[in-house]
Write a protein that holds these residues in place. Structure first.
Motif, short mmCIF file in Angstrom:
data_model
loop_
_atom_site.label_atom_id
_atom_site.label_comp_id
_atom_site.label_asym_id
_atom_site.label_seq_id
_atom_site.Cartn_x
_atom_site.Cartn_y
_atom_site.Cartn_z
N GLY A 2 0.79 -1.22 0.00
CA GLY A 2 0.00 0.00 0.00
C GLY A 2 0.82 1.26 0.00
O GLY A 2 2.05 1.23 -0.04
N TRP A 18 -3.03 -1.04 -1.85
CA TRP A 18 -4.20 -0.47 -1.19
C TRP A 18 -3.88 0.92 -0.63
O TRP A 18 -2.78 1.16 -0.13
CB TRP A 18 -4.66 -1.36 -0.03
CG TRP A 18 -5.38 -2.62 -0.41
CD1 TRP A 18 -5.04 -3.51 -1.39
CD2 TRP A 18 -6.56 -3.15 0.21
NE1 TRP A 18 -5.94 -4.55 -1.41
CE2 TRP A 18 -6.87 -4.36 -0.44
CE3 TRP A 18 -7.37 -2.72 1.27
CZ2 TRP A 18 -7.99 -5.14 -0.08
CZ3 TRP A 18 -8.47 -3.50 1.64
CH2 TRP A 18 -8.77 -4.69 0.96
N THR A 32 2.27 -5.87 -6.46
CA THR A 32 2.27 -4.45 -6.15
C THR A 32 2.86 -3.66 -7.32
O THR A 32 3.31 -4.23 -8.32
CB THR A 32 3.04 -4.16 -4.84
OG1 THR A 32 2.74 -2.82 -4.41
CG2 THR A 32 4.55 -4.31 -5.02
#
Ligand code: FE
Ligand code: CA
Length: 498
Positions: A48, A226, A131
């Motif tokens: 994230g 996220w 990611t």
């Protein structure tokens, strides 16, 4: 619609990852840590808070059943690869999982493009996650908004569907856990944690561990980076700043809020430092190339207490307190910050990712049906919307209410309200329609189904496809599209239903 099927076809790798059970391969121990008897990675992985050159990689090590590991820090290795099977490891490093941080890991790693990642510790290898840093330029951004996942009231078919879609980004708008005691046996629950309401750090950690044991949630967490904000249930229902729901807890509430904020921090892939006091700044700006500037807001930590005793479903004119301009949703500092940022945004879309409904749903007599929403903070809402006119166009992304809806914000932009992933709506469909039918700026409302929203953003248009779970009692439930809305960049406060 073509765009979605093409992306799904390209997303086969992650669809396979999402479908795979969370099994782990024991590998040789690459770290200095001692061997562990049990798989410490049962809570999965997440990433994230990406920026153009890095992202946070998260995991938390636990013992059997999600219980805490014994005291003592653990050295954890992280690895990056271009391929999902890690044939060739591109970069690696180690980080300490500290006992006083619940053995959570927040590794900030440099990235020059999309990558697979995993962790190793004690002879075990974690599940694999996907990611990416924020790209330097972006023609399209796909993102999912989700919120409100009371696991006792539904399984997570929405998360399974989200993971299969493989967006560029997940924006989670809060109510990741619910603090409540378990519902009585025989109630309308699909599963239960069987525990009382959580109050201490250990309590909150146990609750997060129970939620994160869900394979569909783990798949969604692993599928994309996220951006996470919280709502009320990460601490307590409808708390306001340091005012708890139950006045008898006032003296102890700061301590409880610190425990809750620390547990949230320990379980989220966030970049801010661990809280050491009952305060934690989570409002922040994330720019996605020149396409979208996300202003992630905190409508809980600084707000004035709900007005008029927070009476539910009121159809009476409000008490005077509700119209007091001194009352605040964001607090003075955050309110000034968001106004400054909205004036400074030069991306195509300014995005307010936040908790409660901004659209004005007050009755003709001024009645405020839900004092917890921006309706209960009307002067503060006027200030926010005035600030938003400084940006060329603003999209508001909202959670909290467990009802799907889309609305126009005249002169400002559009609001897309996601329903809960699994939490039940506060009213039924007939009541939701009755409460919104007099409002021409509300384009659709749906209270009966759970789900999330798939957004596709370009310089020309913002498209929001609302996904709807057919059967919340079935983890394998079908997930279909309820409605799709579009805002053209040239007419930002016109919302079209496709
Ligand atoms: Fe909720
Ligand atoms: Ca909430």
């Amino acid at each position: 619609m073509e765009t979605y099927s093409r992306r799904q076809a390209l997303g086969l790798g992650v669809a396979a990852l999402a479908a795979a059970p969370l099994t782990h391969r024991a590998t040789r121990d690459r770290t200095a840590g001692a061997a562990l008897d049990h798989d410490p990675f049962a809570l999965g992985v997440c990433s994230g808070d990406p920026d153009p050159t890095s992202a946070v990689l998260w995991t938390r090590l636990t013992g059997p059943g999600g219980a805490p590991l014994p005291a003592g820090d653990v050295t954890v290795g992280w690895e990056l690869a271009d391929d999902e099977s890690f044939v060739s490891i591109g970069a690696s490093g180690t980080v300490e999982a500290r006992a006083d941080e619940g053995h959570s890991v927040h590794a900030v790693v440099e990235l020059d493009g999309p990558a697979w990642y995993r962790f190793v510790a004690g002879g075990w290898t974690s599940p694999v996650g996907r990611t990416a840093p924020i790209p330097a330029t972006a023609e399209t951004l796909t993102l999912a908004t989700a919120s409100c996942q009371d696991a006792e009231f539904g399984f997570y078919a929405a998360h399974r569907d989200l993971a299969e879609w493989r967006p560029d980004l997940v924006v989670f708008l809060g109510d990741f856990i619910y603090e409540y005691a378990s519902s009585p046996v025989g109630g309308p629950v699909v599963r239960t944690h069987g525990e009382p309401e959580v109050r201490s750090l250990d309590d909150y950690r146990r609750r997060y561990a129970w939620y994160l044991g869900d394979a569909d949630l783990a798949a969604a967490r692993a599928a994309a980076p996220w951006l996470v904000i919280w709502d009320d249930h990460e601490v307590e229902n409808n708390y306001a700043a340091l005012v708890p729901e139950d006045a008898s807890e006032t003296d102890r509430f700061a301590e409880r809020r610190l425990a809750a904020y620390q547990a949230w921090w320990e379980h989220m892939p966030v970049r801010m430092p661990r809280p050491t006091t009952p305060d934690l700044r989570i409002h922040r700006r994330v720019d996605w190339a020149s396409l979208a500037s996300f202003l992630l807001l905190d409508g809980r930590q600084y707000r004035s207490d709900q007005a008029c005793d927070d009476v539910a479903l009121s159809l009476d004119p409000p008490c005077r307190d509700a119209l007091d301009p001194e009352r605040t949703m964001l607090g003075a500092e955050q309110e000034a910050w968001v106004a400054d940022e909205l004036a400074a945004v030069d991306a195509t879309w300014a995005v307010l990712a936040q908790q409660t409904v901004v659209s004005d749903l007050r009755m003709p007599n001024g009645a405020i049906v839900n004092y917890d929403q921006w309706d209960g903070y009307a002067p503060a809402r006027e200030r926010l919307l005035l600030a938003a006119t400084q940006a060329a166009r603003t999209v508001v992304l909202t959670g909290d209410i467990h009802i799907a809806a889309a609305g126009r914000l005249p002169g400002v932009g559009a609001e897309f309200v996601t329903t809960g992933v699994s939490s039940l709506a506060p009213v039924d469909q007939a009541t939701a329609e009755l409460l919104t039918e007099a409002f021409p700026d509300i384009l659709g409302v749906e209270a009966d189904h759970r789900g999330y929203v798939r957004h596709t953003v370009t310089a020309d248009a913002w498209t929001a496809e609302y996904r709807s779970v057919a059967d919340p009692t079935d983890p394998a439930s079908a997930v279909t599209t309820w409605k799709t809305f579009r805002v053209e960049a040239s007419a930002p406060d016109e919302v079209l239903e496709l």
